[in-house]
Design a protein around this motif. Structure first.
Motif, PDB file in Angstrom:
ATOM      1  N   LEU A  80       0.841  -1.199   0.000  1.00 52.12           N
ATOM      2  CA  LEU A  80       0.000   0.000   0.000  1.00 52.12           C
ATOM      3  C   LEU A  80       0.876   1.249   0.000  1.00 52.12           C
ATOM      4  O   LEU A  80       1.989   1.235   0.516  1.00 52.12           O
ATOM      5  CB  LEU A  80      -0.877   0.069   1.259  1.00 52.12           C
ATOM      6  CG  LEU A  80      -1.925  -0.999   1.544  1.00 52.12           C
ATOM      7  CD1 LEU A  80      -2.779  -0.564   2.744  1.00 52.12           C
ATOM      8  CD2 LEU A  80      -2.822  -1.254   0.341  1.00 52.12           C
ATOM      9  N   THR A  81       0.350   2.327  -0.567  1.00 53.54           N
ATOM     10  CA  THR A  81       0.925   3.652  -0.345  1.00 53.54           C
ATOM     11  C   THR A  81      -0.075   4.442   0.493  1.00 53.54           C
ATOM     12  O   THR A  81      -1.268   4.125   0.511  1.00 53.54           O
ATOM     13  CB  THR A  81       1.153   4.420  -1.659  1.00 53.54           C
ATOM     14  OG1 THR A  81      -0.109   4.616  -2.308  1.00 53.54           O
ATOM     15  CG2 THR A  81       2.079   3.657  -2.597  1.00 53.54           C
ATOM     16  N   ALA A  82       0.414   5.464   1.173  1.00 53.96           N
ATOM     17  CA  ALA A  82      -0.470   6.282   2.010  1.00 53.96           C
ATOM     18  C   ALA A  82      -0.169   7.749   1.781  1.00 53.96           C
ATOM     19  O   ALA A  82       0.953   8.200   1.997  1.00 53.96           O
ATOM     20  CB  ALA A  82      -0.266   5.923   3.477  1.00 53.96           C
TER      21      ALA A  82
ATOM     22  N   ALA B  29       5.137   3.340   0.481  1.00 51.60           N
ATOM     23  CA  ALA B  29       5.456   4.709   0.077  1.00 51.60           C
ATOM     24  C   ALA B  29       4.416   5.636   0.675  1.00 51.60           C
ATOM     25  O   ALA B  29       3.293   5.219   0.965  1.00 51.60           O
ATOM     26  CB  ALA B  29       5.475   4.839  -1.453  1.00 51.60           C
ATOM     27  N   GLY B  30       4.787   6.873   0.882  1.00 53.42           N
ATOM     28  CA  GLY B  30       3.838   7.798   1.486  1.00 53.42           C
ATOM     29  C   GLY B  30       4.094   9.223   1.056  1.00 53.42           C
ATOM     30  O   GLY B  30       5.101   9.529   0.420  1.00 53.42           O
TER      31      GLY B  30
ATOM     32  N   SER C  80      -3.275   3.776  -1.901  1.00 52.35           N
ATOM     33  CA  SER C  80      -3.278   3.034  -3.150  1.00 52.35           C
ATOM     34  C   SER C  80      -2.692   1.678  -2.842  1.00 52.35           C
ATOM     35  O   SER C  80      -1.919   1.537  -1.894  1.00 52.35           O
ATOM     36  CB  SER C  80      -2.470   3.763  -4.216  1.00 52.35           C
ATOM     37  OG  SER C  80      -3.115   4.982  -4.535  1.00 52.35           O
ATOM     38  N   GLY C  81      -3.085   0.688  -3.615  1.00 50.44           N
ATOM     39  CA  GLY C  81      -2.652  -0.663  -3.281  1.00 50.44           C
ATOM     40  C   GLY C  81      -2.244  -1.454  -4.504  1.00 50.44           C
ATOM     41  O   GLY C  81      -2.705  -1.193  -5.615  1.00 50.44           O
TER      42      GLY C  81
END
Lengths: 337, 337
Positions: free
Chosen positions: B90-92, B125-126, B144-145
């Motif tokens: 995931l991204t955040a 990632a963020g 996002s995943g």
């Protein structure tokens, strides 16, 4: 369809479907979005995948040189490209304030599509949320990105390849984006030619990676400016930078802007600039590739890597002195990207 | 570090670094974030990759059964899982209003980490943006995943496998999430037990896919509720649904809530429920897998697929009548996810 965004456009019901079909699909239409799954299924042919995210909250939405939509594509494409990836797929998440005009949204969506085409990436999944008037400022966009990384370049992003004596380049003038945004917002200079440098750099970066053998590191120069990036890289690599102030390209407009308002151009964000670090032996090739590229006309070699003062960035100033270039602590203005 | 988010925390300068190191890395710490590249480089072992995005703007930030952080992980994990993917990365992206208390942010970040661990995904990632007070409502999160899809399940998401006579299940009571959010916001019922069903369903879905041979379609029931999802699937597959109203599980609390306030529970969002469509021959197996799972105790077979009225959802009502189940046009309340 109404001409203003209403709460219902974010409901997941028919109004959301209308918005998707009549606006987003009008521009983004492709096989992945058409499949209408909750996730886009994309093909992988490489083992390493780059995956990144960025939210864009820039104010104003439209500015000389670009707009929120163009920026949201360029920014994420650049984040992928600098890690050695070939940017391939993007997602787009919209947080929209109730009452935003559809025309504004459409112009931004259109601009995203144009830039995605230019950069050669597909927007493969999206999301729309609408919040009540006053609970967000018009429009925020998140783009996440995925790209494939050749085995050869898998260590480009970590800074470990950087070596003493390596040369450092930038692909053009610094500070253009932030100066243009500040000027667009506050109208300090009415007839200025200040314009954002907002651009997708994956083409230029690909040329460098394909035609050079000693590219050690690339990073886009965004929030924090050149000073911020150099400090970050100095920290990652445990090496220092020697930078020649008089080699750093800064446009006359940005110079004048910074001098009259007291800003430090080396702390200011770009959106179409990167630093490139490569072996001295390829200096001519790197310079020539950059200067022959649309986004590298004003490229310059600005300094080199040293073991002398690890973690520090030393600036050889135009008046013959030397000083430590400090990293920025906090930007003066919010929402420049 | 200060105890409130300030504009500088989104600047990309040292304050942003502090926030990342002292808060986000405290919980999310892993090899990918440690690399501090602009993109996370992740390994791929499968050819098909699922890639999705969702922004979460729920109000209130904390509610019975979850919070913004938990929801932001569950929601995206579920979007990956229902396409047959094994959710992996995931991204955040955080959009934070100036002035948000660090404690609030920390609680939400902590909750994201806990749910990511539970679901077995890595946040790789963020991004952090801060906007001025009044320009966003406290906190919005985009996740996002990415996940990998087995060749066997690559057509699960497109609805083309659905066949006349297939049975339709839900894994539990409907409307819990939206009722809990509305009640948390407006305090209609002071001592209600209304609680969001917010949960990552990838474990349950994986069991179904691994142990059954005829799973034709899975979709999580979110905005738009069961009615919205069924209509979407009916449209995708050019088939119709026959649904038995008295088989649809709805908790007493949600029933009472909807009756007294005039809501349609079949239009209300869940965050831990999905519809599952499979061949009649595996009806017992599907039911047993669900009922033995933590998130399927109240699972029920609610109807079947028909060719009779393509695109339509017909409800056999409890009082013996039949009526078309209409899709929701727009949610009554914004920001339920």
């Amino acid at each position: 369809m109404a001409n203003k965004i209403e709460i219902g456009h974010g409901s997941g019901g028919l109004m959301t479907q209308e918005l998707i079909q009549e606006l987003f699909m009008k521009y983004f239409d492709n096989q992945w979005l058409k499949a209408e799954g909750d996730s886009a299924i994309v093909d992988s042919t490489h083992q390493k995948i780059a995956f990144t995210t960025d939210s864009y909250v820039i104010n104003p939405l439209f500015f000389p040189g670009g707009d929120l939509g163009k920026l949201a594509v360029c920014g994420t494409v650049n984040d992928l490209a600098v890690t050695g990836a070939r940017p391939s797929y993007l997602t787009a998440g919209f947080i929209i304030e109730e009452g935003l005009s559809l025309e504004t949204l459409e112009n931004i969506v259109k601009s995203m599509k144009a830039e995605a085409d230019k950069a050669g990436v597909h927007i493969v999944a999206g999301d729309t949320k609408v919040v009540e008037k006053g609970q967000a400022d018009r429009l925020f966009i998140n783009t996440s990105g995925m790209g494939f990384v050749d085995e050869l370049h898998k260590n480009l992003a970590n800074g470990k390849l950087i070596t003493e004596g390596d040369r450092v380049w930038v692909n053009g003038t610094l500070g253009d984006h932030e100066a243009a945004i500040m000027n667009a917002r506050e109208a300090y200079f009415e007839n200025s030619r200040l314009e954002s440098d907002c651009a997708s750099l994956n083409g230029l970066i690909r040329e460098l990676l394909d035609r050079c053998n000693t590219i050690r590191f690339i990073r886009d120069i965004t929030r924090g400016g050149l000073a911020g990036i150099l400090h970050e890289v100095a920290g990652m690599s445990s090496l220092g930078f020697e930078i020649n102030e008089d080699k750093i390209p800064i446009s006359e407009g940005v110079q004048a802007f910074c001098e009259s308002l007291g800003y430090e151009p080396l702390h200011m964000a770009c959106e179409g600039k990167c630093i490139v670090i490569a072996d001295e032996s390829e200096a001519e090739r790197v310079a020539s590739i950059m200067k022959n590229h649309e986004f590298g006309k004003n490229a310059a070699q600005i300094g080199q890597i040293t073991k002398e003062h690890p973690g520090d960035v030393v600036l050889d100033t135009m008046i013959g002195g030397r000083r430590l270039l400090e990293p920025p602590r906090a930007a003066k203005v919010p929402r420049i990207c």
